[in-house]
Design a protein around this motif. Structure first.
Motif, short mmCIF file in Angstrom:
data_model
loop_
_atom_site.label_atom_id
_atom_site.label_comp_id
_atom_site.label_asym_id
_atom_site.label_seq_id
_atom_site.Cartn_x
_atom_site.Cartn_y
_atom_site.Cartn_z
N GLY A 1 -5.87 1.73 6.33
CA GLY A 1 -6.20 2.41 5.08
C GLY A 1 -5.15 2.21 4.01
O GLY A 1 -4.13 1.55 4.19
N LEU A 2 -5.42 2.81 2.86
CA LEU A 2 -4.53 2.70 1.72
C LEU A 2 -3.67 3.94 1.52
O LEU A 2 -2.50 3.85 1.24
N SER A 3 -4.27 5.10 1.66
CA SER A 3 -3.54 6.34 1.43
C SER A 3 -3.35 7.09 2.75
O SER A 3 -4.19 7.03 3.63
N ASP A 4 -2.24 7.79 2.85
CA ASP A 4 -2.00 8.62 4.04
C ASP A 4 -1.91 10.09 3.66
O ASP A 4 -1.56 10.92 4.48
N THR B 1 0.84 -1.20 0.00
CA THR B 1 0.00 0.00 0.00
C THR B 1 0.88 1.25 0.00
O THR B 1 1.98 1.24 0.54
N PRO B 2 0.38 2.37 -0.58
CA PRO B 2 1.20 3.58 -0.69
C PRO B 2 1.22 4.44 0.57
O PRO B 2 1.53 5.63 0.49
N ASN B 3 0.92 3.88 1.73
CA ASN B 3 0.87 4.67 2.96
C ASN B 3 2.07 4.40 3.86
O ASN B 3 2.00 4.52 5.07
N CYS B 4 3.19 4.05 3.25
CA CYS B 4 4.42 3.75 3.99
C CYS B 4 5.58 4.48 3.33
O CYS B 4 5.65 4.58 2.10
N SER C 1 1.18 4.01 7.95
CA SER C 1 -0.16 4.09 8.53
C SER C 1 -0.61 2.68 8.88
O SER C 1 -0.36 1.73 8.14
#
Length: 144
Positions: A124-127, A36-39, A121
């Protein structure tokens, strides 16, 4: 209308109740980011933005400075602290969502310390870029 109200009332509880993923050190590195792109991690060497922090000094002094910086930021709790590893929980102001942040301190030749980081995060997927912005701020404070 009742469904929306229930959803809005339950969001703070959802953010606080999610258990943390498996974190920590794997070998001599932090664990990989999820897909996911939240890291945001220094272990993903794809840009200068996520380069590790380099401190001109001992690991003990680097850890001391890092703990001071982390403690100066709002809504933070240090969960685990060792001589070479620090795990912190950051909570969002509005809903209390948790981001897990880890630091791995490695002593290098010549008295320098490299600090790798991973900020993700929990839910969720986006932060919305929060983890990247947080790490850029910590790097800037460290450079002062």
């Amino acid at each position: 209308m009742k469904k929306r109200y229930l959803l809005l009332c339950s969001l703070p509880l959802v953010g606080c109740s999610v258990t943390p993923p498996e974190l920590g050190v794997s070998g001599e590195t932090l664990k990989d980011c999820p897909i996911t792109p939240n890291c945001f991690s220094s272990m993903d060497n794809d840009s200068q933005d996520n380069a590790p922090i380099i401190f001109e000094g001992s690991r003990a002094k680097a850890r001391e400075k890092l703990v001071g910086i982390v403690n100066s930021l709002p809504r933070t709790t240090i969960i685990e602290e060792r001589s070479n590893y620090i795990r912190v929980e950051f909570r969002s102001q509005l809903i209390g969502f948790v981001d897990d942040v880890e630091f791995l301190l490695s002593q290098e030749q010549g008295g320098r310390t490299q600090i790798d980081f991973r900020s993700a995060s929990r839910l969720g997927l986006s932060d919305l870029g929060v983890n990247k912005a947080r790490m850029k701020k910590i790097k800037a404070l460290f450079a002062q």
